[in-house]
Design a protein around this motif. Sequence first.
Motif, PDB file in Angstrom:
ATOM      1  N   ARG A  34     -54.609  18.908  -0.640  1.00  0.00           N
ATOM      2  CA  ARG A  34     -53.332  19.056   0.060  1.00  0.00           C
ATOM      3  C   ARG A  34     -52.831  20.499  -0.002  1.00  0.00           C
ATOM      4  O   ARG A  34     -52.295  21.029   0.972  1.00  0.00           O
ATOM      5  N   ARG A  35     -53.011  21.136  -1.145  1.00  0.00           N
ATOM      6  CA  ARG A  35     -52.590  22.527  -1.293  1.00  0.00           C
ATOM      7  C   ARG A  35     -53.320  23.405  -0.292  1.00  0.00           C
ATOM      8  O   ARG A  35     -52.727  24.249   0.375  1.00  0.00           O
ATOM      9  N   TRP A  36     -54.618  23.180  -0.166  1.00  0.00           N
ATOM     10  CA  TRP A  36     -55.425  23.933   0.801  1.00  0.00           C
ATOM     11  C   TRP A  36     -54.981  23.656   2.228  1.00  0.00           C
ATOM     12  O   TRP A  36     -54.899  24.563   3.055  1.00  0.00           O
ATOM     13  N   ALA A  63     -46.349  11.536 -14.588  1.00  0.00           N
ATOM     14  CA  ALA A  63     -45.720  10.917 -13.418  1.00  0.00           C
ATOM     15  C   ALA A  63     -44.631  11.813 -12.837  1.00  0.00           C
ATOM     16  O   ALA A  63     -44.553  12.003 -11.620  1.00  0.00           O
ATOM     17  N   SER A  64     -43.801  12.386 -13.687  1.00  0.00           N
ATOM     18  CA  SER A  64     -42.715  13.236 -13.185  1.00  0.00           C
ATOM     19  C   SER A  64     -43.255  14.518 -12.559  1.00  0.00           C
ATOM     20  O   SER A  64     -42.740  14.978 -11.539  1.00  0.00           O
ATOM     21  N   ARG A  65     -44.305  15.063 -13.130  1.00  0.00           N
ATOM     22  CA  ARG A  65     -44.905  16.282 -12.561  1.00  0.00           C
ATOM     23  C   ARG A  65     -45.588  15.965 -11.229  1.00  0.00           C
ATOM     24  O   ARG A  65     -45.496  16.730 -10.282  1.00  0.00           O
ATOM     25  N   LEU A  66     -46.245  14.808 -11.143  1.00  0.00           N
ATOM     26  CA  LEU A  66     -46.878  14.414  -9.891  1.00  0.00           C
ATOM     27  C   LEU A  66     -45.813  14.218  -8.805  1.00  0.00           C
ATOM     28  O   LEU A  66     -46.020  14.576  -7.654  1.00  0.00           O
ATOM     29  N   TRP A  67     -44.678  13.690  -9.197  1.00  0.00           N
ATOM     30  CA  TRP A  67     -43.555  13.532  -8.271  1.00  0.00           C
ATOM     31  C   TRP A  67     -43.125  14.898  -7.731  1.00  0.00           C
ATOM     32  O   TRP A  67     -42.932  15.067  -6.530  1.00  0.00           O
ATOM     33  N   ASP A  68     -42.995  15.877  -8.620  1.00  0.00           N
ATOM     34  CA  ASP A  68     -42.605  17.235  -8.222  1.00  0.00           C
ATOM     35  C   ASP A  68     -43.655  17.868  -7.308  1.00  0.00           C
ATOM     36  O   ASP A  68     -43.322  18.521  -6.318  1.00  0.00           O
ATOM     37  N   ILE A  69     -44.915  17.687  -7.639  1.00  0.00           N
ATOM     38  CA  ILE A  69     -46.011  18.250  -6.830  1.00  0.00           C
ATOM     39  C   ILE A  69     -46.026  17.611  -5.451  1.00  0.00           C
ATOM     40  O   ILE A  69     -46.183  18.295  -4.437  1.00  0.00           O
ATOM     41  N   ALA A  70     -45.856  16.299  -5.402  1.00  0.00           N
ATOM     42  CA  ALA A  70     -45.827  15.594  -4.114  1.00  0.00           C
ATOM     43  C   ALA A  70     -44.691  16.131  -3.246  1.00  0.00           C
ATOM     44  O   ALA A  70     -44.882  16.399  -2.051  1.00  0.00           O
ATOM     45  N   HIS A  71     -43.534  16.313  -3.836  1.00  0.00           N
ATOM     46  CA  HIS A  71     -42.385  16.836  -3.093  1.00  0.00           C
ATOM     47  C   HIS A  71     -42.678  18.253  -2.600  1.00  0.00           C
ATOM     48  O   HIS A  71     -42.412  18.575  -1.437  1.00  0.00           O
ATOM     49  N   ALA A  72     -43.244  19.093  -3.443  1.00  0.00           N
ATOM     50  CA  ALA A  72     -43.553  20.474  -3.075  1.00  0.00           C
ATOM     51  C   ALA A  72     -44.599  20.547  -1.968  1.00  0.00           C
ATOM     52  O   ALA A  72     -44.563  21.457  -1.131  1.00  0.00           O
ATOM     53  N   LEU A  73     -45.522  19.584  -1.945  1.00  0.00           N
ATOM     54  CA  LEU A  73     -46.596  19.592  -0.939  1.00  0.00           C
ATOM     55  C   LEU A  73     -46.274  18.731   0.281  1.00  0.00           C
ATOM     56  O   LEU A  73     -47.081  18.634   1.205  1.00  0.00           O
ATOM     57  N   GLY A  74     -45.132  18.072   0.256  1.00  0.00           N
ATOM     58  CA  GLY A  74     -44.696  17.302   1.424  1.00  0.00           C
ATOM     59  C   GLY A  74     -45.452  16.011   1.659  1.00  0.00           C
ATOM     60  O   GLY A  74     -45.670  15.632   2.810  1.00  0.00           O
ATOM     61  N   VAL A  75     -45.838  15.339   0.584  1.00  0.00           N
ATOM     62  CA  VAL A  75     -46.529  14.054   0.712  1.00  0.00           C
ATOM     63  C   VAL A  75     -45.906  13.048  -0.248  1.00  0.00           C
ATOM     64  O   VAL A  75     -45.182  13.415  -1.165  1.00  0.00           O
ATOM     65  N   GLY A  76     -46.226  11.782  -0.038  1.00  0.00           N
ATOM     66  CA  GLY A  76     -45.807  10.749  -0.972  1.00  0.00           C
ATOM     67  C   GLY A  76     -46.776  10.684  -2.146  1.00  0.00           C
ATOM     68  O   GLY A  76     -47.905  11.165  -2.057  1.00  0.00           O
ATOM     69  N   PHE A 120     -53.677   9.103  -4.590  1.00  0.00           N
ATOM     70  CA  PHE A 120     -54.532   7.990  -4.979  1.00  0.00           C
ATOM     71  C   PHE A 120     -55.351   7.428  -3.819  1.00  0.00           C
ATOM     72  O   PHE A 120     -56.191   6.559  -4.032  1.00  0.00           O
ATOM     73  N   ASP A 121     -55.096   7.938  -2.606  1.00  0.00           N
ATOM     74  CA  ASP A 121     -55.862   7.486  -1.440  1.00  0.00           C
ATOM     75  C   ASP A 121     -57.350   7.691  -1.670  1.00  0.00           C
ATOM     76  O   ASP A 121     -57.773   8.758  -2.126  1.00  0.00           O
TER      77      ASP A 121
END
Length: 122
Positions: free
Chosen positions: A16-18, A50-63, A68-69
Amino acid sequence: MKHPVDVHVGKRIRHRRWMNGTTQQQLAESVGIKFQQIQKYETGTNRVSASRLWDIAHALGVGIDFFFDGLEQSDKAAGANDLPGDILNDREALELLRSFYAIPENQRKRLFELARVLSEAA
């Protein structure tokens, strides 16, 4: 030893970052950590909380589910198709995807059909 789920989540973070054209440094700054930690997450060396993954998801614009897809299929798909096993870490493949999605949708559909025909003819 790296857990397969941590490795998968890390690959999805990198993917996603790429796709966003975001550097590790930019992502790290947006979630308040050092870029070395992003490196460790992306390789699966460190587990993402979990909280860091939440922050990363928000920063990358995904759920959260984005990371986990494909997890269920990753074990089944190993060796089941013609793709390299680690396509999400292939810089050239990700660059191709980024370029593909930069093309207007109507042209992208035509390019996709051309690629499909060429691959079937090969």
